[in-house]
Scaffold this motif. Structure first.
Motif, short mmCIF file in Angstrom:
data_model
loop_
_atom_site.label_atom_id
_atom_site.label_comp_id
_atom_site.label_asym_id
_atom_site.label_seq_id
_atom_site.Cartn_x
_atom_site.Cartn_y
_atom_site.Cartn_z
N PRO A 163 -1.88 8.60 -3.10
CA PRO A 163 -2.69 7.51 -2.56
C PRO A 163 -1.89 6.33 -2.04
CG PRO A 163 -2.65 7.39 -4.94
CD PRO A 163 -1.87 8.60 -4.58
N PHE A 164 -2.22 5.89 -0.83
CA PHE A 164 -1.78 4.61 -0.29
C PHE A 164 -3.02 3.71 -0.20
CE2 PHE A 164 2.46 4.96 2.18
CZ PHE A 164 3.02 5.75 1.20
N ALA A 165 -2.78 2.41 -0.15
CA ALA A 165 -3.86 1.44 0.03
C ALA A 165 -3.71 0.76 1.39
CB ALA A 165 -3.84 0.39 -1.08
N SER A 166 -4.72 0.00 1.77
CA SER A 166 -4.67 -0.80 2.99
C SER A 166 -5.33 -2.13 2.71
CB SER A 166 -5.39 -0.07 4.13
OG SER A 166 -5.39 -0.85 5.31
N VAL A 167 -4.60 -3.21 2.99
CA VAL A 167 -5.12 -4.57 2.80
C VAL A 167 -4.93 -5.34 4.09
CG1 VAL A 167 -4.87 -6.74 1.54
CG2 VAL A 167 -4.66 -4.56 0.31
N ASP A 168 -6.00 -5.80 4.68
CA ASP A 168 -5.93 -6.60 5.89
C ASP A 168 -5.16 -7.89 5.59
OD1 ASP A 168 -6.41 -8.23 8.15
OD2 ASP A 168 -8.41 -7.37 8.46
N PRO A 169 -4.04 -8.16 6.29
CA PRO A 169 -3.29 -9.38 6.02
C PRO A 169 -4.11 -10.66 6.15
CG PRO A 169 -1.98 -7.89 7.34
CD PRO A 169 -3.37 -7.31 7.29
N GLY A 177 -4.89 -6.92 14.07
CA GLY A 177 -4.65 -8.10 14.89
C GLY A 177 -3.60 -9.05 14.33
N PHE A 178 -2.41 -8.52 14.00
CA PHE A 178 -1.35 -9.40 13.50
C PHE A 178 0.02 -8.86 13.89
CE2 PHE A 178 -1.01 -6.09 10.38
CZ PHE A 178 0.25 -6.21 9.79
N TYR A 179 0.98 -9.76 13.99
CA TYR A 179 2.37 -9.37 14.18
C TYR A 179 2.99 -9.11 12.81
CZ TYR A 179 2.31 -10.88 19.07
OH TYR A 179 2.03 -11.00 20.41
N PRO A 180 3.64 -7.97 12.62
CA PRO A 180 4.21 -7.67 11.30
C PRO A 180 5.22 -8.70 10.80
CG PRO A 180 4.08 -5.67 12.60
CD PRO A 180 3.73 -6.81 13.53
N ASN A 181 5.89 -9.40 11.71
CA ASN A 181 6.87 -10.39 11.27
C ASN A 181 6.30 -11.79 11.12
OD1 ASN A 181 6.50 -10.80 14.00
ND2 ASN A 181 8.68 -10.79 14.55
N ASP A 182 4.99 -11.92 11.11
CA ASP A 182 4.34 -13.21 10.85
C ASP A 182 4.62 -13.60 9.40
OD1 ASP A 182 2.62 -15.34 10.31
OD2 ASP A 182 0.97 -14.49 11.48
N ARG A 183 5.23 -14.73 9.20
CA ARG A 183 5.62 -15.16 7.84
C ARG A 183 4.43 -15.28 6.91
NH1 ARG A 183 11.23 -16.00 6.50
NH2 ARG A 183 12.32 -15.44 8.43
N ALA A 184 3.25 -15.46 7.46
CA ALA A 184 2.06 -15.56 6.62
C ALA A 184 1.79 -14.26 5.85
CB ALA A 184 0.84 -15.93 7.46
N VAL A 185 2.33 -13.15 6.35
CA VAL A 185 2.11 -11.85 5.71
C VAL A 185 3.17 -11.57 4.64
CG1 VAL A 185 1.65 -9.40 6.19
CG2 VAL A 185 1.22 -11.09 7.95
N TYR A 186 4.21 -12.35 4.59
CA TYR A 186 5.33 -12.05 3.71
C TYR A 186 4.96 -11.98 2.22
CZ TYR A 186 9.03 -11.85 7.23
OH TYR A 186 9.84 -11.47 8.27
N TYR A 230 4.12 -8.45 1.53
CA TYR A 230 5.30 -7.60 1.46
C TYR A 230 6.06 -7.81 0.14
CZ TYR A 230 4.59 -7.38 6.56
OH TYR A 230 4.07 -7.24 7.84
N GLU A 231 6.04 -9.04 -0.34
CA GLU A 231 6.74 -9.31 -1.61
C GLU A 231 6.14 -8.50 -2.75
OE1 GLU A 231 6.47 -13.53 -2.00
OE2 GLU A 231 7.92 -13.92 -0.40
N VAL A 232 4.82 -8.37 -2.76
CA VAL A 232 4.17 -7.55 -3.78
C VAL A 232 4.61 -6.10 -3.64
CG1 VAL A 232 1.96 -6.64 -4.59
CG2 VAL A 232 2.17 -9.06 -4.00
N ILE A 233 4.57 -5.58 -2.42
CA ILE A 233 4.92 -4.18 -2.19
C ILE A 233 6.37 -3.92 -2.59
CG2 ILE A 233 5.11 -2.39 -0.41
CD1 ILE A 233 2.92 -3.95 1.15
N ALA A 234 7.27 -4.80 -2.19
CA ALA A 234 8.69 -4.62 -2.51
C ALA A 234 8.94 -4.73 -4.01
CB ALA A 234 9.52 -5.66 -1.75
#
Length: 307
Positions: free
Chosen positions: A97-103, A133-142, A145-149
């Motif tokens: 299983p993978f999940a998906s969360v809208d940033p 509808g987002f750029y992956p390198n948008d700092r708002a999403v970081y 990513y911190e949770v995933i990492a």
């Protein structure tokens, strides 16, 4: 019990769940347009148990997920992440299983991701920058990513053109610019311990994807969403050489079946020793399923793909 890699013929790292057992409904808009784009007519919809049986019959395991694009569609994903995770646990011999969360969920999305990662056996997260509808390198999403990492999970990003909205007026409002894999190079640089998968041959940015995957040790490529007979030659060249430990089989089922993908892959000019890496060994290593394969760092090669 997790998949027994030694008994599997393949691991499909990219499949979609479109139907809920619990809610008694299918994923909302877009799938019929997608079916037309792939030339399969009405898109079949599978629940997690149905997906498990489909792959069990083929002696394969698969990564399965829904897609959360609530900020763009106004609709919650069907099925939701919890249903995918909990039913996957009942079919753990074949479903990963993978999940998906809208940033766009912001802090609430970060809390949701943390809960899914800590308590529900999720092995990674799927992002679809074009439909979300987002750029992956948008700092708002970081923070996401911190949770995933921090949990040692995988971040899988749709890259390149998409069948979602294709052929509809204005492409359904979906903008392709978000899916350039070069945006993900920033993520790989800023999160050097994060395992990343660039999903699909990244048309029209195939060279960008190959560059990022060659340069960043923890960036991989899945080959889903395209029949192998349409793969650009540079992708085949790199899959055979510099990226042979970082390229993985994916179908994009049910848009493209694993049977069709594998049939066309058999006619592709891939070296015999590379085929098992692509079909399951690379995915097994990335997902921590116990297959023995050299790490990407052990095979750096030269600055360009060889013959």
């Amino acid at each position: 019990m997790p998949p027994d890699v030694s008994t599997l013929t393949a691991i499909d790292v990219h499949t979609h769940v479109h139907r809920s057992v619990r809610a008694g409904q299918d994923q909302a808009a877009g799938n019929e347009d997608m079916g037309a784009y792939f030339g399969i007519g009405s898109m079949p919809h599978y629940t997690v148990p149905e997906l498990a049986e489909y792959y069990r019959q083929r002696n394969m395991a698969c990564v399965a997920f829904t897609v959360d694009s609530v900020s763009q569609t106004g609709a919650e994903p069907v099925p939701d992440n919890f249903e995918v995770a909990e039913l996957a646990a009942e079919h753990a011999d074949v479903i990963i299983p993978f999940a998906s969360v809208d940033p766009a969920r912001g802090a609430a999305g970060v809390r949701l991701a943390r809960r899914l990662a800590a308590d529900h056996g999720i092995r990674g997260f799927k992002f679809h920058p074009s439909t979300q509808g987002f750029y992956p390198n948008d700092r708002a999403v970081y923070p996401l990513y911190e949770v995933i990492a921090s949990h040692g999970l995988v971040a899988l990003f749709h890259t390149g053109q998409t069948g979602a909205g294709a052929g509809t007026p204005g492409g359904g409002g979906i903008r392709l610019k978000y899916a350039n894999p070069l945006h993900i190079d920033d993520v790989a640089a800023d999160f050097p311990d994060l395992d990343i998968v660039l999903a699909h041959p990244s048309f029209p940015w195939q060279d960008e994807a190959l560059s990022v995957a060659t340069h960043k040790p923890r960036v991989h490529i899945d080959l889903s969403g395209w029949s192998p007979k349409y793969f650009p030659p540079q992708l085949v060249q790199y899959a055979n050489t510099l990226l042979r430990h970082k390229v993985m089989f994916g179908s994009d089922f049910p848009a493209l079946t694993p049977d069709r993908w594998i049939r066309d892959f058999e006619n592709l000019d891939i070296r015999p020793e590379v085929r098992p890496l692509i079909m399951k060994e690379n995915a097994a290593r990335l997902l921590g399923l116990g297959a023995a394969a050299p790490s990407p760092g052990e095979d750096r090669g030269g600055g360009h793909a060889g013959g």
